[in-house]
Write an enzyme that holds these catalytic residues in place. Structure first.
Site, PDB file in Angstrom:
ATOM      1  N   ASP A 120       0.819  -1.225   0.000  1.00 27.83           N
ATOM      2  CA  ASP A 120       0.000   0.000   0.000  1.00 27.83           C
ATOM      3  C   ASP A 120       0.848   1.268   0.000  1.00 27.83           C
ATOM      4  O   ASP A 120       0.396   2.316   0.466  1.00 27.83           O
ATOM      5  CB  ASP A 120      -0.956   0.032   1.207  1.00 27.83           C
ATOM      6  N   HIS A 158      -4.397  -1.572  -6.067  1.00 30.51           N
ATOM      7  CA  HIS A 158      -3.681  -0.340  -6.372  1.00 30.51           C
ATOM      8  C   HIS A 158      -4.640   0.660  -7.005  1.00 30.51           C
ATOM      9  O   HIS A 158      -5.565   0.298  -7.721  1.00 30.51           O
ATOM     10  CB  HIS A 158      -2.456  -0.582  -7.268  1.00 30.51           C
ATOM     11  N   SER A 187       6.210  12.345  -4.107  1.00 35.28           N
ATOM     12  CA  SER A 187       4.813  12.601  -4.438  1.00 35.28           C
ATOM     13  C   SER A 187       4.190  13.556  -3.430  1.00 35.28           C
ATOM     14  O   SER A 187       4.344  13.387  -2.222  1.00 35.28           O
ATOM     15  CB  SER A 187       4.034  11.286  -4.461  1.00 35.28           C
TER      16      SER A 187
END
Length: 429
Positions: free
Chosen positions: A13, A41, A412
């Site tokens: 995850d 996902h 990210s």
């Protein structure tokens, strides 16, 4: 570089789907090598969100499509459900390739998974009850049904009758459950085989041919290193090898063909199911991270366990998986926090250690040794470059890289493909 592997460096995850989707736009093909529909996902493209469990993330962008290798266990019903949804959204699935050697999850695998977990009571592993483990058990016991078997009526009939006799004895005599009927399974799965036929091939040949031509191939790992059957927190692990070494056997290629292994991690740590978790947060800080990041399982919907970043576990993952690049996700979660903690070592029975113990009893006694860093107030979800990140965010990232001993290649700051800060292009490493 022509071969990049993306592996989860924690307990799954970690956001592998996002980085694989990001990298796949430059790839000839995207390949999945292990696991099954227990590994969810999520891909966000524009205003659309795609949640998948079996089809490789690279199906959206890879030029020649996606490959499901021989190390994957396939639930045909789930796979065709995902393919139907993708087609409805206008996604081209014609480039999909499925290994003729991949094993098939049968109805009795799902029931066996469920009955075994129920029988264990408080000692349950915490599986997703999707039949993954029992399917791999049959593979190791040499009684598994493969994709190629679904294409041969006589072969499939013989194997199914033999397996049902064994499974029904287990269900009725051990678990006191009803037996499965041959006729409820046989024709349905033969039909799956015919429907699958146009995608089925020797994927080992397909992938190796692409590598021989110096085409860019992206290998997608499932779950995470800490769930590896050998290197993870056994027995609270998955049933396959999730390290980069498992990619070679799950595709049918030499391990020396991989150039770069990217370990994907979060700015913190999460885990689903049972098992040791040294940095777990059972307070309002953990709740805040969980709600801010929407930490609920893609497959099960279960709330994920949340903890601080664990560099001890990451160093273990780096060593056993050969990780030489790091991709960190969800940095934006810490905007507005006062402080962030990183576990730099453990304390075991009064002694400081910097390794990850194999013994569960030792792991449960481990207490994290934390280093505290200041967080930041700024909203960073629109930041595009390293230079525009807050200084405290840079300090955190640099410290993570230093502690793990691996350079960062991407960071990210949000779920969308465009919310990715590229520090170094992995294809050019």
């Amino acid at each position: 570089m022509t071969a990049i592997a993306v592996v989860g460096s924690q307990w799954g995850d970690e956001g592998k789907g996002k980085i694989t989707d990001f990298l796949s736009k430059d790839a000839a093909m995207a390949v999945r090598s292990n696991g099954g529909n227990n590994a969810g996902h999520t891909i966000e493209i524009g205003d659309k969100t795609f949640k998948m469990r079996l089809i490789p993330s690279g199906i959206f962008a890879a030029k020649k499509g996606a490959v499901i290798g021989n190390g994957v266990v396939i639930n045909p019903e789930v796979m065709f459900g995902e393919l139907d949804n993708l087609e409805k959204e206008g996604i081209d699935i014609s480039g999909l390739k499925i290994s003729n050697r991949a094993h098939v999850i049968m109805p009795y695998h799902i029931l066996q998974d469920t009955y075994q977990e129920e029988a264990k009571g408080d000692k349950k592993i915490g599986t997703t009850k999707n039949g993954i483990g029992p399917c791999y058990m049959d593979k190791a016991s040499r009684i598994g049904i493969r994709v190629c078997d679904l294409l041969e009526r006589d072969t499939f009939e013989e194997k199914l009758r033999t397996n049902l006799a064994e499974k029904n004895a287990l269900f009725t005599k051990v678990y006191n459950k009803p037996a499965l009927k041959f006729e409820d399974i046989f024709e349905k799965y033969l039909e799956y085989g015919q429907k699958m036929k146009k995608y089925v091939t020797d994927t080992s040949v397909v992938v190796n041919d692409a590598l021989d031509k110096n085409e860019k191939v992206l290998f997608e790992g499932a779950q995470g290193v800490m769930l590896d059957i050998d290197e993870g927190t056994y027995p609270y692990v998955t049933s396959s090898n999730t390290i980069s070494g498992g990619i070679a056997s799950g595709i049918g290629m030499g391990a020396n063909r991989l150039n770069t292994v990217i370990g994907v991690c979060k700015a913190y740590t999460t885990r689903v199911g049972e098992g040791p978790f040294p940095t777990e947060l059972l307070d309002e800080v953990g709740d805040r991270i969980r709600e801010t990041a929407h930490e609920y399982g893609t497959v099960t919907g279960r709330p994920r366990r949340v903890g601080w970043f664990d560099s001890v576990a990451l160093r273990h993952a780096k060593r056993v998986a050969g990780i030489n690049a790091l991709s960190l996700n969800l940095l934006d979660v810490f905007s507005g926090f006062d402080k962030i903690k990183i576990a730099t070592a453990y304390e075991l029975d009064g002694k400081k250690i910097d390794y990850y113990p194999a013994s569960l009893k030792e792991l449960y006694r481990c207490k994290p040794v934390y280093e505290e860093l200041p967080a930041w107030d700024e909203d960073i979800t629109n930041v595009k470059t390293w230079e525009d990140l807050p200084e405290n965010a840079k300090k955190f990232l640099n410290r993570v890289s230093e502690l793990v001993g691996v350079p960062l290649v991407t960071v990210s700051v949000g779920p969308d493909r465009e919310q990715t800060i590229v520090l170094k292009n992995p294809w050019e490493m």
